[in-house]
Scaffold this motif. Structure first.
Motif, PDB file in Angstrom:
ATOM      1  N   UNK A  87     -58.925 105.894 143.149  1.00 19.58           N
ATOM      2  CA  UNK A  87     -59.016 107.342 142.988  1.00 19.58           C
ATOM      3  C   UNK A  87     -60.172 107.894 143.831  1.00 19.58           C
ATOM      4  N   UNK A  88     -60.299 109.194 143.839  1.00 20.72           N
ATOM      5  CA  UNK A  88     -61.268 109.854 144.716  1.00 20.72           C
ATOM      6  C   UNK A  88     -62.721 109.709 144.262  1.00 20.72           C
ATOM      7  N   UNK A  89     -62.969 109.026 143.152  1.00 18.76           N
ATOM      8  CA  UNK A  89     -64.332 108.868 142.642  1.00 18.76           C
ATOM      9  C   UNK A  89     -64.988 107.558 143.067  1.00 18.76           C
ATOM     10  N   UNK A  90     -64.393 106.853 144.028  1.00 18.73           N
ATOM     11  CA  UNK A  90     -64.987 105.601 144.503  1.00 18.73           C
ATOM     12  C   UNK A  90     -66.382 105.880 145.058  1.00 18.73           C
ATOM     13  N   UNK A  91     -67.421 105.195 144.539  1.00 17.49           N
ATOM     14  CA  UNK A  91     -68.771 105.407 145.060  1.00 17.49           C
ATOM     15  C   UNK A  91     -68.850 105.068 146.556  1.00 17.49           C
ATOM     16  N   UNK A  92     -69.563 105.897 147.294  1.00 16.89           N
ATOM     17  CA  UNK A  92     -69.676 105.746 148.738  1.00 16.89           C
ATOM     18  C   UNK A  92     -70.195 104.372 149.140  1.00 16.89           C
ATOM     19  N   UNK A  93     -71.114 103.805 148.360  1.00 16.90           N
ATOM     20  CA  UNK A  93     -71.676 102.494 148.708  1.00 16.90           C
ATOM     21  C   UNK A  93     -70.591 101.416 148.774  1.00 16.90           C
ATOM     22  N   UNK A  94     -69.620 101.456 147.866  1.00 18.34           N
ATOM     23  CA  UNK A  94     -68.549 100.460 147.886  1.00 18.34           C
ATOM     24  C   UNK A  94     -67.552 100.757 148.995  1.00 18.34           C
ATOM     25  N   UNK A  95     -67.278 102.022 149.223  1.00 21.17           N
ATOM     26  CA  UNK A  95     -66.379 102.386 150.315  1.00 21.17           C
ATOM     27  C   UNK A  95     -66.958 101.899 151.645  1.00 21.17           C
ATOM     28  N   UNK A  96     -68.241 102.112 151.844  1.00 24.27           N
ATOM     29  CA  UNK A  96     -68.900 101.691 153.086  1.00 24.27           C
ATOM     30  C   UNK A  96     -68.883 100.170 153.242  1.00 24.27           C
ATOM     31  N   UNK A  97     -69.253  99.467 152.184  1.00 24.57           N
ATOM     32  CA  UNK A  97     -69.271  98.000 152.238  1.00 24.57           C
ATOM     33  C   UNK A  97     -67.895  97.439 152.550  1.00 24.57           C
ATOM     34  N   UNK A  98     -66.880  97.977 151.900  1.00 24.62           N
ATOM     35  CA  UNK A  98     -65.521  97.476 152.120  1.00 24.62           C
ATOM     36  C   UNK A  98     -65.015  97.809 153.522  1.00 24.62           C
ATOM     37  N   UNK A  99     -65.211  99.031 153.966  1.00 23.51           N
ATOM     38  CA  UNK A  99     -64.721  99.392 155.303  1.00 23.51           C
ATOM     39  C   UNK A  99     -65.469  98.618 156.381  1.00 23.51           C
ATOM     40  N   UNK A 100     -66.743  98.322 156.160  1.00 23.64           N
ATOM     41  CA  UNK A 100     -67.500  97.501 157.111  1.00 23.64           C
ATOM     42  C   UNK A 100     -66.914  96.104 157.238  1.00 23.64           C
ATOM     43  N   UNK A 101     -66.181  95.660 156.197  1.00 22.93           N
ATOM     44  CA  UNK A 101     -65.548  94.338 156.213  1.00 22.93           C
ATOM     45  C   UNK A 101     -64.080  94.410 156.637  1.00 22.93           C
ATOM     46  N   UNK A 102     -63.658  95.581 157.109  1.00 23.30           N
ATOM     47  CA  UNK A 102     -62.303  95.731 157.622  1.00 23.30           C
ATOM     48  C   UNK A 102     -61.261  96.111 156.594  1.00 23.30           C
ATOM     49  N   UNK A 103     -61.692  96.474 155.388  1.00 20.96           N
ATOM     50  CA  UNK A 103     -60.751  96.874 154.334  1.00 20.96           C
ATOM     51  C   UNK A 103     -60.453  98.358 154.472  1.00 20.96           C
TER      52      UNK A 103
END
Length: 82
Positions: A60-76
């Motif tokens: 959902x749209x409430x994903x904390x930015x820190x987790x979004x950043x960490x995951x996208x940095x790993x190609x997710x």
């Protein structure tokens, strides 16, 4: 998944379910995790998948930015439902 932290990756509570998901994911071309944002920052008792084993997360749209950043940095890829 019942939880995700940057240290443990995706985790669960049910051992048998986690073992089944792990085995299925080993044969999958893409692994997509669907989870509520409230589970990020929480940790289950059974290791399920590392972020590097996941292609995408749907949440959902409430994903904390820190987790979004960490995951996208790993190609997710992250997909947020409104």
């Amino acid at each position: 998944t019942d939880g995700y932290t940057d240290v443990t990756g995706f985790t669960g509570r049910d051992f048998e379910r986690c073992m089944t998901v792990r085995e299925i994911s080993r044969h999958a071309k893409n692994v997509i995790v669907v989870s509520e944002s409230e589970k990020f920052g929480k940790q289950g008792t059974v290791n399920l998948l590392r972020a590097s084993e996941v292609s995408a997360v749907v949440t959902d749209s409430s994903l904390p930015l820190e987790y979004e950043t960490t995951l996208t940095d790993q190609g997710v890829e992250i997909y947020k439902a409104e």
